[in-house]
Every structure is written in C-alpha cells, then in structure tokens.
Design an enzyme around this catalytic site. Structure first.
Site, PDB file in Angstrom:
ATOM      1  N   VAL A  53      12.486   5.408   0.052  1.00 11.75           N
ATOM      2  CA  VAL A  53      11.144   5.730  -0.437  1.00 11.75           C
ATOM      3  C   VAL A  53      11.173   5.957  -1.939  1.00 11.75           C
ATOM      4  O   VAL A  53      11.548   7.013  -2.406  1.00 11.75           O
ATOM      5  CB  VAL A  53      10.619   6.999   0.258  1.00 11.75           C
ATOM      6  CG1 VAL A  53       9.235   7.359  -0.244  1.00 11.75           C
ATOM      7  CG2 VAL A  53      10.593   6.784   1.763  1.00 11.75           C
ATOM      8  N   PRO A  54      10.779   4.953  -2.732  1.00 12.66           N
ATOM      9  CA  PRO A  54      10.760   5.066  -4.193  1.00 12.66           C
ATOM     10  C   PRO A  54       9.666   6.020  -4.657  1.00 12.66           C
ATOM     11  O   PRO A  54       8.682   5.628  -5.253  1.00 12.66           O
ATOM     12  CB  PRO A  54      10.484   3.633  -4.654  1.00 12.66           C
ATOM     13  CG  PRO A  54       9.734   2.998  -3.516  1.00 12.66           C
ATOM     14  CD  PRO A  54      10.225   3.673  -2.275  1.00 12.66           C
ATOM     15  N   CYS A  55       9.859   7.304  -4.414  1.00 13.23           N
ATOM     16  CA  CYS A  55       8.837   8.289  -4.767  1.00 13.23           C
ATOM     17  C   CYS A  55       8.620   8.298  -6.280  1.00 13.23           C
ATOM     18  O   CYS A  55       7.634   8.816  -6.760  1.00 13.23           O
ATOM     19  CB  CYS A  55       9.269   9.654  -4.268  1.00 13.23           C
ATOM     20  SG  CYS A  55      11.028   9.923  -4.302  1.00 13.23           S
ATOM     21  N   HIS A  56       9.519   7.717  -7.040  1.00 11.12           N
ATOM     22  CA  HIS A  56       9.359   7.710  -8.500  1.00 11.12           C
ATOM     23  C   HIS A  56       8.262   6.716  -8.907  1.00 11.12           C
ATOM     24  O   HIS A  56       7.862   6.652 -10.051  1.00 11.12           O
ATOM     25  CB  HIS A  56      10.693   7.361  -9.157  1.00 11.12           C
ATOM     26  CG  HIS A  56      11.203   6.015  -8.824  1.00 11.12           C
ATOM     27  ND1 HIS A  56      12.079   5.790  -7.787  1.00 11.12           N
ATOM     28  CD2 HIS A  56      10.942   4.825  -9.392  1.00 11.12           C
ATOM     29  CE1 HIS A  56      12.327   4.478  -7.750  1.00 11.12           C
ATOM     30  NE2 HIS A  56      11.651   3.872  -8.701  1.00 11.12           N
ATOM     31  N   ARG A  57       7.794   5.934  -7.930  1.00 12.50           N
ATOM     32  CA  ARG A  57       6.708   4.983  -8.214  1.00 12.50           C
ATOM     33  C   ARG A  57       5.355   5.611  -7.902  1.00 12.50           C
ATOM     34  O   ARG A  57       4.332   4.965  -7.973  1.00 12.50           O
ATOM     35  CB  ARG A  57       6.888   3.732  -7.375  1.00 12.50           C
ATOM     36  CG  ARG A  57       8.001   2.864  -7.925  1.00 12.50           C
ATOM     37  CD  ARG A  57       7.996   1.531  -7.183  1.00 12.50           C
ATOM     38  NE  ARG A  57       9.208   0.823  -7.548  1.00 12.50           N
ATOM     39  CZ  ARG A  57       9.776  -0.056  -6.755  1.00 12.50           C
ATOM     40  NH1 ARG A  57       9.270  -0.315  -5.573  1.00 12.50           N
ATOM     41  NH2 ARG A  57      10.832  -0.661  -7.141  1.00 12.50           N
TER      42      ARG A  57
END
Length: 96
Positions: A53-57
């Site tokens: 899960v690329p939460c940084h996006r």
DNA sequence: TAGTTGACCGGAA
DNA sequence: ATTCCGGCCAACT
C-alpha cells in the site's frame, strides 16, 4: 459476506493507485464507500501501513503532503518527486 | 457500551 | 496570507 473493515478497503484502493499519481484522503475515503471519512483513512494508515500500500501517494486535499510513518513528510515528498508528481523544489501538490 | 483519539476537510476570523 | 473552529468517520481503550 464478510464485514471488511475500512482498513481492507482502503488498502485495496491505495494499492490500486497508478505510479505517478496521487489521491487525497477524501478521495480514498470516497472510493472506500464513506465520503468524508478522510480522518478515518489517516487513522488506519498510521496504524497499518503495508508494503503493498503506497500510502506515500496519498496526500491532503489542500495540496499539502500530510504525514508519513516511514520518515516524516520529508521522505514522503522525496518519493513523490521520484514519481514525478512533485517538482524538484515543490513541496506541495498542484492540480490543474 | 461509551468515551477518546486522530497521517483530515472546509469554512470563518 | 495565516490561524482557529467545528464537523465527519472509523478504530482503539
């Protein structure tokens, strides 16, 4: 049917974010099935980050970056610049 | 079960 | 432009 928590839904949605693109917490919450639950999204993120899960996006709708559980906003911005979402000196998201 | 907390959002002063 | 306030939703204690 199983009662999946937002955590599962949000994770699925965020993991579907294409490279070079970013969604706001409100957008993620909207797609999760609960418009306005932007806070709930962040709450789940901070306690449940996943490598898939690329939460940084995920950024704030205000154009700000928000926080990051992996190195603070600085690391988050750095990743977004790597994606081409942010300029070399930009620290805020800019929509058309 | 109820109360508190929090990586937010939008408007008002 | 910046700062403060209340409101929304779900998870945690």
């Amino acid at each position: 049917m199983k009662a999946e928590t937002f955590e599962q839904k949000v994770k699925a949605i965020v993991s579907k974010i294409p490279k070079g693109k970013v969604l706001t917490y409100g957008e993620v919450a909207l797609k999760a099935g609960s418009p306005g639950a932007a806070r709930a999204v962040g709450t789940l993120m901070k306690g449940n980050y996943d490598p898939t899960v690329p939460c940084h996006r995920v950024v704030l709708s205000s154009g700000a970056i928000g926080d990051y559980n992996r190195g603070g906003s600085d690391e988050k911005i750095r990743k977004l610049r790597s994606e081409g979402v942010l300029g070399k000196t930009d620290t805020r998201i800019t929509w058309a």
